[in-house]
Scaffold this motif. Structure first.
Motif, PDB file in Angstrom:
ATOM      1  N   GLU A  52      59.802 -57.433 -44.801  1.00 54.07           N
ATOM      2  CA  GLU A  52      60.907 -56.512 -44.522  1.00 54.07           C
ATOM      3  C   GLU A  52      61.083 -55.527 -45.675  1.00 54.07           C
ATOM      4  OE1 GLU A  52      65.780 -56.594 -43.968  1.00 54.07           O
ATOM      5  OE2 GLU A  52      64.614 -58.319 -43.275  1.00 54.07           O
ATOM      6  N   ASN A  53      61.040 -56.025 -46.897  1.00 54.84           N
ATOM      7  CA  ASN A  53      61.186 -55.149 -48.062  1.00 54.84           C
ATOM      8  C   ASN A  53      60.045 -54.141 -48.149  1.00 54.84           C
ATOM      9  OD1 ASN A  53      63.577 -56.313 -48.894  1.00 54.84           O
ATOM     10  ND2 ASN A  53      62.585 -57.779 -50.267  1.00 54.84           N
TER      11      ASN A  53
ATOM     12  N   ILE B 109      61.303 -61.800 -45.578  1.00 54.59           N
ATOM     13  CA  ILE B 109      61.999 -60.902 -46.504  1.00 54.59           C
ATOM     14  C   ILE B 109      60.993 -60.033 -47.262  1.00 54.59           C
ATOM     15  CG2 ILE B 109      63.322 -60.843 -48.654  1.00 54.59           C
ATOM     16  CD1 ILE B 109      65.032 -61.208 -46.192  1.00 54.59           C
TER      17      ILE B 109
ATOM     18  N   THR C 103      70.534 -58.332 -44.347  1.00 48.77           N
ATOM     19  CA  THR C 103      69.174 -57.857 -44.096  1.00 48.77           C
ATOM     20  C   THR C 103      68.905 -57.825 -42.594  1.00 48.77           C
ATOM     21  OG1 THR C 103      68.207 -60.083 -44.139  1.00 48.77           O
ATOM     22  CG2 THR C 103      68.404 -58.917 -46.250  1.00 48.77           C
TER      23      THR C 103
ATOM     24  N   TYR D 142      71.223 -63.873 -47.064  1.00 51.07           N
ATOM     25  CA  TYR D 142      70.593 -62.601 -46.687  1.00 51.07           C
ATOM     26  C   TYR D 142      71.191 -62.013 -45.408  1.00 51.07           C
ATOM     27  CZ  TYR D 142      66.890 -63.944 -49.976  1.00 51.07           C
ATOM     28  OH  TYR D 142      66.185 -64.309 -51.101  1.00 51.07           O
TER      29      TYR D 142
END
Length: 296
Positions: free
Chosen positions: A191-192, A188, A252, A249
């Motif tokens: 990815e962010n 995550i 996402t 999530y």
């Protein structure tokens, strides 16, 4: 073979250095290459070490006078140059690195101790790989500590994440060293970074790190798999992690890939033999990863 015989056949680099003359962590002090006591039997390694020392000193001097995008440009220029020199040094030091572990439980010869001291001063570490071989790399955080007050937000974030990846590796000695939830946390974070910095000069490298983690998350590795190939069953704790992650999530990129992986798994585990199923889910999941990552 006894240790003394090993030492006799390997052309080690010998260092005779005055520690007071070595470049310290802040870049102060006399340059290694200017030290009158700096001598190496291996002339090629001597030249490479001099270049690394000089380039580090030049970078730190230039960095004092710049910040922002100009600092980013210095990172791009000098990290490529310095990493290339370290790779060249590693290649030249192949013989000594290949038997480095011979001294793990014994007192290293003076030549090796001097070499370690010099590497430490240059902030270069000997890294053991999962296959037992060794590489030379800058210590984790070398670039982050140097650029964290100078670089743009983009580069600072990238270097901070890359430093975490090296300081707390997921895989150690071929074994997964963290809970599966830590892998998803890292996913995550990467990815962010990728989504929040679409024009980043470090995007492709970040995507490479993400790809490595997502494959580890869904498949594990040869020593610790996420599911049994023979029984076609996901490990219970890993399965629970997947479900918790998708619930939290699910929207996402990582959540979508994980959900598709689970859907395929539960739909097809009874339709194929063990080996066929493993091949099918590997092919399908890698295609899904590639498809979703194109949206980054």
């Amino acid at each position: 073979m006894k240790l003394k015989h090993i030492i006799a056949i390997v052309p080690f680099v010998l260092f005779s250095c005055n520690n007071g003359n070595l470049l310290n962590d802040e870049g102060s002090g006399e340059s290694i290459s200017n030290s009158p006591n700096f001598e190496l039997q291996n002339k090629k390694s001597q030249e490479i070490i001099k270049q690394i020392d000089e380039k580090q000193h030049t970078l730190k001097t230039k960095l004092k006078k710049t910040k922002g995008k100009n600092a980013d440009n210095l990172y791009l220029e000098y990290s490529k140059l310095l990493n290339s020199l370290i790779k060249e040094l590693e290649t030249n030091e192949y013989n000594s690195l290949s038997i480095y572990n011979k001294w793990e439980n014994e007192i290293a010869p003076d030549s090796i101790q001097k070499k370690m001291e010099l590497y430490d001063k240059l902030q270069i570490k000997i890294i053991e790989n999962n296959d037992g071989s060794y590489n030379l790399k800058y210590r984790p955080g070398f670039y982050y500590d140097m650029f964290k007050y100078k670089a743009s937000k983009d580069l600072r974030e990238y270097l901070k994440l890359a430093t975490l990846q090296r300081k707390k590796p997921i895989v150690v000695d071929g074994l997964i060293n963290e809970d599966w939830s830590e892998i998803s946390n890292r996913l995550i974070i990467w990815e962010n970074f990728i989504k929040n910095n679409p024009n980043s000069a470090y995007k492709e490298d970040a995507k490479g790190k993400y790809l490595e983690l997502i494959q580890l998350y869904l498949f594990g590795n040869k020593n610790e798999r996420s599911y049994s190939i023979d029984t076609k069953k996901i490990e219970p704790l890993t399965e629970q992690e997947y479900m918790n992650f998708v619930k939290k999530y699910g929207k996402t990129t990582t959540g979508i890939i994980t959900k598709n992986f689970l859907d395929f798994f539960y739909t097809n585990d009874k339709n194929f033999s063990s080996e066929e199923f493993h091949k099918k889910i590997t092919e399908y999941t890698n295609q899904e990863i590639e498809k979703e990552m194109k949206k980054f």
